[in-house]
Design an enzyme around this catalytic site. Structure first.
Site, PDB file in Angstrom:
ATOM      1  N   PRO A  18      47.676  36.793  50.289  1.00 15.77           N
ATOM      2  CA  PRO A  18      46.721  37.123  51.347  1.00 15.77           C
ATOM      3  C   PRO A  18      47.406  37.876  52.470  1.00 15.77           C
ATOM      4  O   PRO A  18      48.573  37.643  52.761  1.00 15.77           O
ATOM      5  CB  PRO A  18      46.252  35.759  51.835  1.00 15.77           C
ATOM      6  CG  PRO A  18      47.333  34.815  51.459  1.00 15.77           C
ATOM      7  CD  PRO A  18      48.015  35.377  50.256  1.00 15.77           C
ATOM      8  N   GLU A  19      46.708  38.803  53.116  1.00 15.38           N
ATOM      9  CA  GLU A  19      47.260  39.470  54.291  1.00 15.38           C
ATOM     10  C   GLU A  19      46.978  38.591  55.511  1.00 15.38           C
ATOM     11  O   GLU A  19      46.215  37.631  55.442  1.00 15.38           O
ATOM     12  CB  GLU A  19      46.662  40.869  54.423  1.00 15.38           C
ATOM     13  CG  GLU A  19      46.944  41.716  53.182  1.00 15.38           C
ATOM     14  CD  GLU A  19      47.336  43.174  53.451  1.00 15.38           C
ATOM     15  OE1 GLU A  19      47.558  43.522  54.613  1.00 15.38           O
ATOM     16  OE2 GLU A  19      47.443  43.928  52.479  1.00 15.38           O
ATOM     17  N   ARG A  79      57.258  47.031  46.282  1.00 14.39           N
ATOM     18  CA  ARG A  79      55.822  47.102  46.550  1.00 14.39           C
ATOM     19  C   ARG A  79      55.376  48.556  46.518  1.00 14.39           C
ATOM     20  O   ARG A  79      56.125  49.447  46.909  1.00 14.39           O
ATOM     21  CB  ARG A  79      55.478  46.500  47.915  1.00 14.39           C
ATOM     22  CG  ARG A  79      55.932  45.068  48.132  1.00 14.39           C
ATOM     23  CD  ARG A  79      55.222  44.061  47.252  1.00 14.39           C
ATOM     24  NE  ARG A  79      53.779  44.049  47.454  1.00 14.39           N
ATOM     25  CZ  ARG A  79      53.158  43.331  48.380  1.00 14.39           C
ATOM     26  NH1 ARG A  79      53.839  42.567  49.190  1.00 14.39           N
ATOM     27  NH2 ARG A  79      51.829  43.366  48.487  1.00 14.39           N
ATOM     28  N   LYS A 120      51.487  34.578  57.734  1.00 12.77           N
ATOM     29  CA  LYS A 120      50.842  33.927  56.593  1.00 12.77           C
ATOM     30  C   LYS A 120      51.005  32.410  56.615  1.00 12.77           C
ATOM     31  O   LYS A 120      50.728  31.733  55.634  1.00 12.77           O
ATOM     32  CB  LYS A 120      51.391  34.530  55.307  1.00 12.77           C
ATOM     33  CG  LYS A 120      50.956  35.991  55.176  1.00 12.77           C
ATOM     34  CD  LYS A 120      51.765  36.751  54.159  1.00 12.77           C
ATOM     35  CE  LYS A 120      51.391  38.234  54.273  1.00 12.77           C
ATOM     36  NZ  LYS A 120      52.290  39.084  53.475  1.00 12.77           N
TER      37      LYS A 120
END
Ligand SMILES: [Zn+2]
Length: 270
Positions: free
Chosen positions: A2-3, A248, A52
């Site tokens: 999740p961001e 990424r 996070k």
């Protein structure tokens, strides 16, 4: 993964379900039975988020620290809730709601001083109620690493994931490989302000929306982006470049986000 906006959204939603209420805590899976027993019967005094990391504060001075990691998730239900599944690490239950936390990377209790240490271990959170852009800007300007890497470094700044990174750099017309030290304070403050604005939209809409179109009625979109996972740049119609940085995928438009001119580089004849 999740961001940052999703964890802030969860903190806000969960505060509405258990905040200010006496809670029951159990660990149906058994792996957090001792921890659950320590907060069982206390009052949840509030929640918070740092990047996070999700924090639940309890009246006995303990804080539950959750990091979902790649596979963890929450299941929330109004009462009467179904019996928890066996995979639930911890269930937090108030008279009105039950929150099940499943498969988190981190699930631990911390006394208040340790929470302060945790806060300082991470870069300032973009969505913090007491924003501290100066600390993030100073950390970026001290570094020769590319801005694309610094934005995802939780020690520098908290809350930016891969999608926001690509979108924010494009909106600010910054090349992802620009070194932190080469970006002016003014440009970094503009970057911070833009990030905060976009993440606030994320919390409100529960979606990553970086275009001007904020209307989500009748949709269940989770993303509405300019260049992330796209082929063509909406500004110049050029082709979006897809590359890898620290494992990424990174997207950028080579014409709108021109290559940086490195300072202090010797370009003359030898
Ligand atoms: Zn472009």
């Amino acid at each position: 993964m999740p961001e940052g906006h999703t964890i802030h959204r969860a903190a806000r939603d969960h505060a509405g379900m258990i905040g200010g209420k006496v809670i029951a805590a159990i660990s149906p899976q058994g792996r957090f039975a001792t921890g659950a027993a320590l907060i069982d019967g206390t009052t949840c005094e509030g929640t918070g988020a740092i990047g996070k990391h999700l924090l639940y504060h309890f009246s006995n001075g303990q804080t539950l620290h959750i990091h979902l990691g790649l596979g963890g998730y929450f299941v929330c239900q109004p009462q009467p809730a179904d019996a928890p599944r066996e995979v639930v690490r911890i269930r937090l239950e108030s008279a009105t709601h039950a929150i099940d936390i499943i498969g988190p990377n981190t699930c631990e209790l911390m006394p208040t001083p340790e929470v302060e240490v945790l806060t300082l271990r991470y870069g300032p959170d973009v969505l913090s109620e007491t924003p501290d852009p100066a600390r993030a800007i100073a950390a970026i300007r001290k570094s020769r690493a590319p801005i694309a890497r610094l934005l995802m470094d939780q020690k520098v700044i908290s809350g930016i994931g891969n999608i926001y990174r690509a979108e924010i750099l494009w909106l600010q017309r910054l090349n992802p490989m620009t070194r932190g030290a080469d970006i002016s304070e003014e440009a970094l403050l503009a970057l911070w302000t833009e990030m905060r604005r976009l993440l606030q939209i994320g919390v409100e809409t529960n979606a990553i929306i970086t275009t001007g179109d904020l209307d989500t009625t009748g949709t269940n979109i989770t993303e509405r982006t300019n260049i992330f996972a796209r082929e063509v740049c909406p500004a110049c119609n050029g082709k979006i470049t897809k590359s890898k940085l620290s494992g990424r995928t990174l997207y950028h438009c080579p014409s709108c986000q021109a290559e940086p001119v490195h300072k202090n580089v010797h370009t003359g004849p030898k």
